[in-house]
Design a protein around this motif. Structure first.
Motif, PDB file in Angstrom:
ATOM      1  N   LEU A 115       7.068   5.274 -17.170  1.00 48.08           N
ATOM      2  CA  LEU A 115       6.237   5.374 -15.960  1.00 48.08           C
ATOM      3  C   LEU A 115       7.082   5.789 -14.773  1.00 48.08           C
ATOM      4  O   LEU A 115       6.693   6.668 -13.982  1.00 48.08           O
ATOM      5  CB  LEU A 115       5.540   4.045 -15.681  1.00 48.08           C
ATOM      6  CG  LEU A 115       4.692   4.005 -14.394  1.00 48.08           C
ATOM      7  CD1 LEU A 115       3.599   5.082 -14.445  1.00 48.08           C
ATOM      8  CD2 LEU A 115       4.097   2.620 -14.188  1.00 48.08           C
ATOM      9  N   GLU A 116       8.252   5.188 -14.644  1.00 49.15           N
ATOM     10  CA  GLU A 116       9.132   5.554 -13.536  1.00 49.15           C
ATOM     11  C   GLU A 116       9.581   7.003 -13.665  1.00 49.15           C
ATOM     12  O   GLU A 116       9.682   7.720 -12.659  1.00 49.15           O
ATOM     13  CB  GLU A 116      10.352   4.627 -13.503  1.00 49.15           C
ATOM     14  CG  GLU A 116      10.056   3.236 -12.954  1.00 49.15           C
ATOM     15  CD  GLU A 116      11.323   2.432 -12.743  1.00 49.15           C
ATOM     16  OE1 GLU A 116      11.457   1.775 -11.703  1.00 49.15           O
ATOM     17  OE2 GLU A 116      12.195   2.484 -13.631  1.00 49.15           O
ATOM     18  N   ARG A 117       9.894   7.426 -14.888  1.00 52.70           N
ATOM     19  CA  ARG A 117      10.295   8.825 -15.083  1.00 52.70           C
ATOM     20  C   ARG A 117       9.168   9.773 -14.679  1.00 52.70           C
ATOM     21  O   ARG A 117       9.402  10.795 -14.037  1.00 52.70           O
ATOM     22  CB  ARG A 117      10.675   9.049 -16.552  1.00 52.70           C
ATOM     23  CG  ARG A 117      12.031   8.478 -16.933  1.00 52.70           C
ATOM     24  CD  ARG A 117      12.546   9.087 -18.232  1.00 52.70           C
ATOM     25  NE  ARG A 117      11.731   8.690 -19.376  1.00 52.70           N
ATOM     26  CZ  ARG A 117      11.952   7.603 -20.103  1.00 52.70           C
ATOM     27  NH1 ARG A 117      12.961   6.807 -19.789  1.00 52.70           N
ATOM     28  NH2 ARG A 117      11.187   7.318 -21.134  1.00 52.70           N
ATOM     29  N   LEU A 118       7.919   9.423 -15.032  1.00 53.04           N
ATOM     30  CA  LEU A 118       6.781  10.260 -14.673  1.00 53.04           C
ATOM     31  C   LEU A 118       6.592  10.308 -13.164  1.00 53.04           C
ATOM     32  O   LEU A 118       6.410  11.396 -12.582  1.00 53.04           O
ATOM     33  CB  LEU A 118       5.509   9.715 -15.349  1.00 53.04           C
ATOM     34  CG  LEU A 118       4.211  10.463 -15.022  1.00 53.04           C
ATOM     35  CD1 LEU A 118       4.303  11.914 -15.502  1.00 53.04           C
ATOM     36  CD2 LEU A 118       3.012   9.760 -15.655  1.00 53.04           C
ATOM     37  N   SER A 123       6.747  13.324  -8.330  1.00 48.55           N
ATOM     38  CA  SER A 123       6.875  13.255  -6.871  1.00 48.55           C
ATOM     39  C   SER A 123       7.809  14.324  -6.310  1.00 48.55           C
ATOM     40  O   SER A 123       7.807  14.583  -5.108  1.00 48.55           O
ATOM     41  CB  SER A 123       7.372  11.870  -6.456  1.00 48.55           C
ATOM     42  OG  SER A 123       8.716  11.663  -6.878  1.00 48.55           O
ATOM     43  N   GLN A 124       8.640  14.934  -7.169  1.00 49.27           N
ATOM     44  CA  GLN A 124       9.566  15.955  -6.679  1.00 49.27           C
ATOM     45  C   GLN A 124       8.850  17.195  -6.153  1.00 49.27           C
ATOM     46  O   GLN A 124       9.437  17.984  -5.414  1.00 49.27           O
ATOM     47  CB  GLN A 124      10.537  16.355  -7.793  1.00 49.27           C
ATOM     48  CG  GLN A 124      11.388  15.212  -8.330  1.00 49.27           C
ATOM     49  CD  GLN A 124      12.115  14.447  -7.234  1.00 49.27           C
ATOM     50  OE1 GLN A 124      12.931  15.014  -6.504  1.00 49.27           O
ATOM     51  NE2 GLN A 124      11.816  13.171  -7.109  1.00 49.27           N
ATOM     52  N   PHE A 125       7.552  17.371  -6.526  1.00 44.39           N
ATOM     53  CA  PHE A 125       6.784  18.520  -6.045  1.00 44.39           C
ATOM     54  C   PHE A 125       6.139  18.237  -4.685  1.00 44.39           C
ATOM     55  O   PHE A 125       5.521  19.118  -4.089  1.00 44.39           O
ATOM     56  CB  PHE A 125       5.696  18.879  -7.065  1.00 44.39           C
ATOM     57  CG  PHE A 125       6.270  19.331  -8.398  1.00 44.39           C
ATOM     58  CD1 PHE A 125       6.748  20.623  -8.554  1.00 44.39           C
ATOM     59  CD2 PHE A 125       6.350  18.458  -9.469  1.00 44.39           C
ATOM     60  CE1 PHE A 125       7.280  21.044  -9.761  1.00 44.39           C
ATOM     61  CE2 PHE A 125       6.882  18.868 -10.680  1.00 44.39           C
ATOM     62  CZ  PHE A 125       7.354  20.161 -10.833  1.00 44.39           C
ATOM     63  N   LEU A 126       6.280  17.004  -4.203  1.00 43.75           N
ATOM     64  CA  LEU A 126       5.712  16.605  -2.913  1.00 43.75           C
ATOM     65  C   LEU A 126       6.773  16.722  -1.825  1.00 43.75           C
ATOM     66  O   LEU A 126       7.970  16.863  -2.115  1.00 43.75           O
ATOM     67  CB  LEU A 126       5.205  15.164  -3.006  1.00 43.75           C
ATOM     68  CG  LEU A 126       4.130  14.896  -4.081  1.00 43.75           C
ATOM     69  CD1 LEU A 126       3.834  13.397  -4.152  1.00 43.75           C
ATOM     70  CD2 LEU A 126       2.872  15.693  -3.800  1.00 43.75           C
ATOM     71  N   PRO A 127       6.374  16.661  -0.557  1.00 44.58           N
ATOM     72  CA  PRO A 127       7.359  16.629   0.528  1.00 44.58           C
ATOM     73  C   PRO A 127       8.337  15.476   0.327  1.00 44.58           C
ATOM     74  O   PRO A 127       7.974  14.440  -0.261  1.00 44.58           O
ATOM     75  CB  PRO A 127       6.495  16.434   1.784  1.00 44.58           C
ATOM     76  CG  PRO A 127       5.173  16.976   1.409  1.00 44.58           C
ATOM     77  CD  PRO A 127       4.989  16.668  -0.048  1.00 44.58           C
ATOM     78  N   PRO A 128       9.590  15.609   0.808  1.00 37.28           N
ATOM     79  CA  PRO A 128      10.622  14.597   0.549  1.00 37.28           C
ATOM     80  C   PRO A 128      10.215  13.169   0.891  1.00 37.28           C
ATOM     81  O   PRO A 128      10.613  12.236   0.186  1.00 37.28           O
ATOM     82  CB  PRO A 128      11.786  15.071   1.435  1.00 37.28           C
ATOM     83  CG  PRO A 128      11.613  16.548   1.521  1.00 37.28           C
ATOM     84  CD  PRO A 128      10.128  16.770   1.540  1.00 37.28           C
ATOM     85  N   ARG A 129       9.433  12.982   1.934  1.00 39.07           N
ATOM     86  CA  ARG A 129       9.119  11.603   2.313  1.00 39.07           C
ATOM     87  C   ARG A 129       8.212  10.909   1.297  1.00 39.07           C
ATOM     88  O   ARG A 129       8.057   9.682   1.330  1.00 39.07           O
ATOM     89  CB  ARG A 129       8.496  11.566   3.713  1.00 39.07           C
ATOM     90  CG  ARG A 129       7.115  12.179   3.839  1.00 39.07           C
ATOM     91  CD  ARG A 129       6.578  11.919   5.261  1.00 39.07           C
ATOM     92  NE  ARG A 129       5.240  12.462   5.456  1.00 39.07           N
ATOM     93  CZ  ARG A 129       5.000  13.685   5.900  1.00 39.07           C
ATOM     94  NH1 ARG A 129       6.014  14.500   6.177  1.00 39.07           N
ATOM     95  NH2 ARG A 129       3.754  14.111   6.071  1.00 39.07           N
ATOM     96  N   TYR A 130       7.604  11.688   0.394  1.00 38.63           N
ATOM     97  CA  TYR A 130       6.748  11.088  -0.636  1.00 38.63           C
ATOM     98  C   TYR A 130       7.451  10.973  -1.992  1.00 38.63           C
ATOM     99  O   TYR A 130       6.820  10.597  -2.976  1.00 38.63           O
ATOM    100  CB  TYR A 130       5.477  11.929  -0.806  1.00 38.63           C
ATOM    101  CG  TYR A 130       4.624  11.968   0.441  1.00 38.63           C
ATOM    102  CD1 TYR A 130       4.043  10.809   0.950  1.00 38.63           C
ATOM    103  CD2 TYR A 130       4.395  13.174   1.109  1.00 38.63           C
ATOM    104  CE1 TYR A 130       3.264  10.846   2.096  1.00 38.63           C
ATOM    105  CE2 TYR A 130       3.620  13.226   2.254  1.00 38.63           C
ATOM    106  CZ  TYR A 130       3.057  12.053   2.743  1.00 38.63           C
ATOM    107  OH  TYR A 130       2.281  12.084   3.882  1.00 38.63           O
TER     108      TYR A 130
END
Length: 395
Positions: A115-118, A123-130
């Protein structure tokens, strides 16, 4: 940090034991925390020796120790060694940050659950703050940020290798090795692809980093200037055998043989054929020189036999005409600003290079009378190449 010890190491390529022997009887100890440089001409076995230590080649005979462990039968990943290659070997499809993190993620997974890996990768495709960062990934980021600051590559972390200059790629390769916090660094001609100015800057950075980290380092190069300026000690290798190990100044002032004398030092040492008489007189068609009594015992076996005289360019002096001074004609002048190097030819077609003060004016075709002073002379056996010198001078 760990000591590296090589005991009677051989490496052969081919079916028979003596076929294509690249390394023969290598005995070498690199002390814990030491920066040792392995230097020699192309094809002498330097890189092969590094690959044996790293586990990329198998040893034909002998033992390799890293600390208290014999690593002969260990795979590369179990040796706790980091290697920096001449070609940088960066992953072209990964950004600098992920190149630095790659080895760490393989040796100690940072993400605890699927789950953490997913969550992390999504989240890497989101803006850095997310971005979602598990605890392990936060620790990894802190480590990489620290290394990037040390190497001054913070601004490059999210660029791809194709966007970097040669010097930047080399610093990333160094950073990737440092990130693993290994017991040993191996560096295989890491500066050979850089231009002269960048090579000088990166050379200084590598030395400073090694001293700061204190990691045992074996650095391979064919550039003797790199060897002289970087290493705590230098091991000179030729044709698969170590010729001499010592500090840079030991090798420069007290070479054990003619090969070491020729290879260490830039410009190279001058060599002249000479004979020896019973009166401790060195004879050459252009000059003669009497040596002090300390040479009596060591030169006794060479009376009437040829020897090779070696003298460094900075130890040749211009003087007045004399039977003790060698006349030579100026063939070329190389002015470097701080020094002037003059290339001369003798009547017997021997070529010499002499360092002069810039204010000393010479012209092409001039005849200079060259004086050699015995404290700075080297003599070599013309057959074996071994150095011939009194014990007092050896000490």
């Amino acid at each position: 940090m760990s000591q590296i010890t090589l005991e009677n190491v051989y490496k052969n390529f081919g079916a028979s034991q003596d076929h294509l022997g690249v390394l023969r009887g290598i005995n070498l100890t690199v002390a814990a925390g030491e920066f040792m440089v392995l230097v020699g001409p192309s094809g002498c076995g330097k890189s092969t020796l590094l690959r044996l230590i790293a586990g990329l080649e198998t040893v034909s005979a002998g033992k390799i120790w890293v600390g208290e462990r014999c690593v002969n039968d260990l795979p590369p990943k179990a040796r706790d060694i980091a290697m920096v290659f001449q070609s940088y070997a960066l992953y072209p499809h990964l950004r600098v940050y992920d190149n630095l993190a790659f080895g760490l993620r393989r040796t100690r997974p940072q993400l605890a659950s699927p789950l953490e890996r997913l969550l992390f990768h999504t989240s890497q495709f989101l803006p850095p703050r997310y971005h979602y960062l598990p605890l392990g990934e936060k620790q990894l980021r802190q480590q990489i940020t620290s290394i990037a600051q040390m190497l001054q590559i913070e601004s490059l972390l999210f660029q791809f290798p194709r966007q970097l200059s040669g010097g930047q790629k080399q610093r990333v390769a160094l950073g990737r090795a440092m990130a693993r916090n290994p017991r040993v660094f191996l560096m295989d001609e890491p500066l050979s692809n850089l231009d002269a100015k960048l090579r000088l800057e990166t050379r200084s950075q590598i030395v400073q980093l090694q001293r700061r980290l204190g990691v045992t380092t074996l650095y391979v190069t064919h550039d003797q200037t790199e060897a002289m300026t970087m290493g705590d000690r230098i091991a000179v290798i030729q044709a698969g055998q170590i010729q001499q190990i010592g500090s840079p100044l030991d090798l420069y002032h007290r070479p054990l043989n003619q090969f070491v004398a020729e290879f260490i030092g830039s410009p190279g040492i001058n060599l002249l054929p000479v004979g020896v008489t019973e009166a401790l007189q060195l004879t050459h068609p252009g000059f003669s020189l009497v040596l002090p009594p300390a040479w009596t015992k060591v030169l006794a076996p060479y009376q009437g036999q040829p020897l090779t005289l070696g003298v460094r360019p900075e130890h040749v002096y211009t003087s007045i005409p004399s039977p003790n001074h060698l006349p030579a004609q100026v063939e070329r002048i190389e002015s470097l600003g701080s020094d002037t190097y003059v290339i001369l030819t003798t009547a017997t077609q021997d070529h010499l290079q002499v360092r002069l003060e810039p204010r000393q004016q010479v012209r092409l075709g001039d005849t200079l009378h060259l004086e050699f002073r015995w404290p700075h002379l080297h003599l070599f056996d013309s057959t074996t190449g071994a150095a011939v010198r009194p014990q007092e001078i050896c000490d």
